[in-house]
Design an enzyme around this catalytic site. Structure first.
Site, mmCIF file in Angstrom:
data_model
loop_
_atom_site.group_PDB
_atom_site.id
_atom_site.type_symbol
_atom_site.label_atom_id
_atom_site.label_comp_id
_atom_site.label_asym_id
_atom_site.label_seq_id
_atom_site.Cartn_x
_atom_site.Cartn_y
_atom_site.Cartn_z
ATOM 1 N N ASP A 81 1.569 0.559 4.701
ATOM 2 C CA ASP A 81 0.623 -0.373 4.072
ATOM 3 C C ASP A 81 0.526 -1.630 4.945
ATOM 4 O O ASP A 81 1.554 -2.211 5.320
ATOM 5 C CB ASP A 81 1.179 -0.718 2.680
ATOM 6 C CG ASP A 81 0.212 -1.492 1.814
ATOM 7 O OD1 ASP A 81 -1.005 -1.324 1.973
ATOM 8 O OD2 ASP A 81 0.703 -2.255 0.940
ATOM 9 N N ASP A 103 -4.543 -2.563 9.368
ATOM 10 C CA ASP A 103 -5.244 -3.700 8.771
ATOM 11 C C ASP A 103 -5.688 -4.650 9.878
ATOM 12 O O ASP A 103 -4.977 -5.569 10.264
ATOM 13 C CB ASP A 103 -4.308 -4.400 7.779
ATOM 14 C CG ASP A 103 -4.973 -5.579 7.096
ATOM 15 O OD1 ASP A 103 -6.101 -5.938 7.480
ATOM 16 O OD2 ASP A 103 -4.351 -6.143 6.165
ATOM 17 N N ALA A 210 -4.540 -5.066 -6.797
ATOM 18 C CA ALA A 210 -5.064 -4.547 -8.066
ATOM 19 C C ALA A 210 -4.117 -4.707 -9.249
ATOM 20 O O ALA A 210 -4.376 -4.183 -10.329
ATOM 21 C CB ALA A 210 -5.440 -3.079 -7.889
ATOM 22 N N THR A 254 2.751 -6.236 -7.056
ATOM 23 C CA THR A 254 3.141 -7.362 -7.912
ATOM 24 C C THR A 254 3.651 -6.930 -9.293
ATOM 25 O O THR A 254 4.674 -7.443 -9.764
ATOM 26 C CB THR A 254 1.937 -8.315 -8.054
ATOM 27 O OG1 THR A 254 1.652 -8.850 -6.753
ATOM 28 C CG2 THR A 254 2.208 -9.450 -9.011
HETATM 29 C C1 PGH Z 1 -1.388 -4.450 -2.539
HETATM 30 C C2 PGH Z 1 -0.725 -4.881 -3.826
HETATM 31 N N1 PGH Z 1 -0.599 -3.876 -1.612
HETATM 32 O O1 PGH Z 1 -1.096 -3.470 -0.442
HETATM 33 O O2 PGH Z 1 -2.570 -4.574 -2.313
HETATM 34 O O3 PGH Z 1 -1.496 -5.834 -4.561
HETATM 35 O O4 PGH Z 1 -0.250 -7.884 -5.218
HETATM 36 O O5 PGH Z 1 -2.025 -6.967 -6.690
HETATM 37 O O6 PGH Z 1 0.105 -5.762 -6.468
HETATM 38 P P1 PGH Z 1 -0.860 -6.659 -5.786
HETATM 39 ZN ZN ZN Z 2 -2.738 -4.747 0.012
HETATM 40 CA CA CA Z 3 -5.777 -7.680 5.356
#
Ligand code: PGH
Ligand code: ZN
Ligand code: CA
Length: 305
Positions: A81, A103, A210, A254
């Protein structure tokens, strides 16, 4: 079973549900996601950021996740990620990740295309899926993005971006942000923009940032001393609408952190004589697992494994 994000997300977009990508950085979080996926008969994406790698080590994390996937009947992927450089992408591909995000959202359009294309050329021959990002979310990330630097995704640029890079999934910026403080006023997403993007691109679209920041978790954390005033997330109705408009992967970090912290605080406050880490982290894992199960039901991925 360890599979790729493409395996999980193409059917999701076609059938109108989304697969959760849950950020992990320790054993307890992996167990929470794997147990939730098994109980819900849901696919799951296990997401690892460069800062999680820095914390726990690439070898430890990838082996824990692979063990979870191999010992589960449901399909799971091991996903990088917010990878930001070619070196990290290469290391994760070599370590057996089945999907990587590059990214390049902080770069100029042409530079983002060039870097993303380079990662596609690295990953695809090894059957590893690639997610890229166009537009820029505000909030805490590998590098924090100030609100004024945030940019929503332009639909025509997005169409050009996916055709020139050959990515398998695209993360879009439609008003969400990372972290626990997403909105000062009403929670608003740009659904018109999302609809236009999904009309132009039939790939699985990804919603970062999200988390819903549920009131019950904030209240529990606050009851035991946490200071989280002003925390606000994405309402669940918005998530359902986003899925109906082409979002097939939803990133959650989160809400797991909040569930973990609220529960650790609760155990420590209620059981001051307890000092066995398993008696503290065990309930925290259970709380994260309940959150993950709730997401799987909300996203419609339960029963889709
Ligand atoms: C996210 C997590 N990770 O790549 O996008 O977002 O902070 O809303 O959980 P949150
Ligand atoms: Zn993210
Ligand atoms: Ca970014």
């Amino acid at each position: 079973m360890l599979v790729t994000n493409k395996d999980l997300l193409v059917p999701a977009r076609r059938k109108g549900y989304a697969v959760g990508a849950f950020n992990i950085n320790n054993l307890e979080t992996v167990l929470a996601v794997a147990e939730a996926a098994t109980e819900e008969k849901s696919p799951a994406i296990i997401a690892v950021t460069p800062s999680a790698i820095k914390y726990a080590g690439l070898s430890y994390l990838s082996k824990i996740v692979k063990t979870a996937a191999e010992s589960s009947a449901v399909s799971m992927s091991l996903h990088l990620d917010h990878g930001e450089d070619f070196e990290t992408e290469s290391k994760c591909v070599a370590a057996g990740f089945t999907s990587v995000m590059i990214d390049g959202s902080h770069l100029k359009f042409e530079e983002n295309i060039a870097l993303t294309k380079k990662v596609v050329d690295l990953a695809h021959p090894k059957a590893v899926s690639v997610e890229a990002e166009l537009g820029r979310l505000a909030g805490i990330e590998e590098k924090t993005v100030e609100e004024k630097e945030a940019i929503l995704t332009d639909p025509d640029s997005a169409k050009e971006f996916v055709s020139r890079t050959g990515v398998d999934a695209l993360a879009v910026a439609v008003g969400t942000s990372h972290g626990a403080y997403k909105f000062k006023g009403e929670a608003e997403l740009d659904f018109e923009r999302l609809k236009t993007i999904s009309g132009k691109i039939d790939l699985p679209l990804v919603l970062h940032g999200a988390s819903s920041v549920p009131a019950w978790i904030i209240e529990k954390a606050a009851k035991y001393g946490a200071e989280l005033g002003g925390a606000k997330g994405i309402p669940e109705e918005h998530i359902i609408r986003a899925i109906s408009l082409g979002i097939a992967k939803i990133n959650i970090d989160t809400d797991l952190r909040l569930a973990f912290t609220a529960t650790v605080r609760e155990v420590l406050a209620n059981q001051p004589k307890e000092f066995d880490p398993r008696k503290i982290l065990g309930p925290a894992k259970e709380a994260m697992k309940e959150v993950v199960k709730g997401k799987m039901r909300l996203f419609g991925s339960s029963g889709k494994a």
